[in-house]
Design a protein around this motif. Structure first.
Motif, PDB file in Angstrom:
ATOM      1  N   ASP A  16       0.792  -1.405  -0.059  1.00 29.08           N
ATOM      2  CA  ASP A  16       0.152   0.024  -0.002  1.00 29.08           C
ATOM      3  C   ASP A  16       1.034   1.326  -0.216  1.00 29.08           C
ATOM      4  OD1 ASP A  16       0.751   0.492   2.502  1.00 29.08           O
ATOM      5  OD2 ASP A  16      -1.106   0.041   3.623  1.00 29.08           O
ATOM      6  N   ASP A  17       0.333   2.374  -0.240  1.00 27.52           N
ATOM      7  CA  ASP A  17       1.012   3.793  -0.098  1.00 27.52           C
ATOM      8  C   ASP A  17       2.116   3.939   1.072  1.00 27.52           C
ATOM      9  OD1 ASP A  17      -0.184   4.159  -2.490  1.00 27.52           O
ATOM     10  OD2 ASP A  17      -1.831   5.250  -1.593  1.00 27.52           O
ATOM     11  N   CYS A  18       1.564   3.243   2.377  1.00 30.63           N
ATOM     12  CA  CYS A  18       2.308   3.448   3.618  1.00 30.63           C
ATOM     13  C   CYS A  18       3.321   2.317   3.574  1.00 30.63           C
ATOM     14  CB  CYS A  18       1.551   3.151   4.654  1.00 30.63           C
ATOM     15  SG  CYS A  18       0.050   4.558   4.865  1.00 30.63           S
ATOM     16  N   ARG A  93       1.575  -2.897  -6.616  1.00 29.75           N
ATOM     17  CA  ARG A  93       1.155  -1.739  -6.040  1.00 29.75           C
ATOM     18  C   ARG A  93       0.146  -1.114  -6.458  1.00 29.75           C
ATOM     19  NH1 ARG A  93       5.787   0.353  -3.008  1.00 29.75           N
ATOM     20  NH2 ARG A  93       7.632  -0.723  -3.793  1.00 29.75           N
ATOM     21  N   THR A  94      -0.702  -1.498  -7.415  1.00 28.14           N
ATOM     22  CA  THR A  94      -1.873  -1.179  -7.993  1.00 28.14           C
ATOM     23  C   THR A  94      -3.052  -2.212  -8.323  1.00 28.14           C
ATOM     24  OG1 THR A  94      -0.568   0.614  -9.259  1.00 28.14           O
ATOM     25  CG2 THR A  94      -2.865   0.226 -10.210  1.00 28.14           C
ATOM     26  N   TRP A 109      -2.551  -5.671   7.216  1.00 27.33           N
ATOM     27  CA  TRP A 109      -1.517  -4.889   6.695  1.00 27.33           C
ATOM     28  C   TRP A 109      -0.226  -4.518   7.657  1.00 27.33           C
ATOM     29  CZ3 TRP A 109      -1.860  -3.491   1.469  1.00 27.33           C
ATOM     30  CH2 TRP A 109      -2.889  -3.744   1.021  1.00 27.33           C
TER      31      TRP A 109
END
Length: 135
Positions: A16-18, A93-94, A109
Motif C-alpha cells: 500500500d501507499d504506506c 502496488r496497483t 497490513w
C-alpha cells in the motif's frame, strides 16, 4: 524428481501507499492453519504465473489487477509433503477494489519488519527479507 513432483505456486506482496504488505491468515482445517501468508495459489495448466496470480487475487480477495502491474521479486524452494514447492513472489502496488478475506480467517497490513515476528509457512519466511527496503 520429475516435473509431476513440483508444486508451482504464485503469491503477491500487495504494497500500500504506506509501504505495508497485505498478509492473510490460513483458516482452520487447512494445512498450516493459523499461519500468515502472502495471498496467491497454484498455477493451473495453461496459465502463465502472472495470469494465475491475477485470478487467485480475484478469487481470494475480490481484487482486480492487471498482469502488467505484477513485478517478480523473489522465489522460494521448499520440500513439502513428498513434493517440492516452488513459490514465485510478485510485488503489486496497483489494483482495483478493497481486499476482502474470502478464503482466509483474517487480513492484516504489516510492514516487512513486522513480518519477521509473525508465524509464517516455511516457504514464505525467506521472502520477507526480499521485501525489506522495497516498501
Amino acid at each position: 524428481m520429475d516435473a509431476s513432483d513440483m508444486l508451482l505456486v504464485v503469491a503477491a506482496a500487495l504494497i500500500d501507499d504506506c509501504g505495508r504488505v497485505l498478509l492473510q491468515q490460513r483458516p482452520p482445517g487447512k494445512p498450516m492453519a493459523g499461519l500468515w501468508e502472502f495471498p496467491g495459489g497454484k498455477i493451473e495448466p495453461g496459465e502463465s504465473p502472472e495470469s494465475a496470480l491475477a485470478r487467485e487475487l480475484h478469487e481470494e480477495l475480490g481484487l482486480t489487477l492487471s498482469v502488467k502491474d505484477l513485478r517478480p521479486i523473489a522465489f522460494a524452494s521448499e520440500p513439502l509433503a513428498g513434493r517440492h514447492l516452488l513459490l514465485l513472489l510478485y510485488v503489486a502496488r496497483t489494483w482495483q477494489g478493497e481486499p476482502v478475506a474470502h478464503h482466509a480467517t483474517e487480513l492484516r497490513w504489516v510492514t516487512p519488519a513486522e513480518m519477521r515476528g509473525m508465524p509464517m509457512p516455511p516457504a514464505d519466511v525467506p521472502l520477507v527479507e526480499a521485501l525489506v527496503g522495497v516498501g
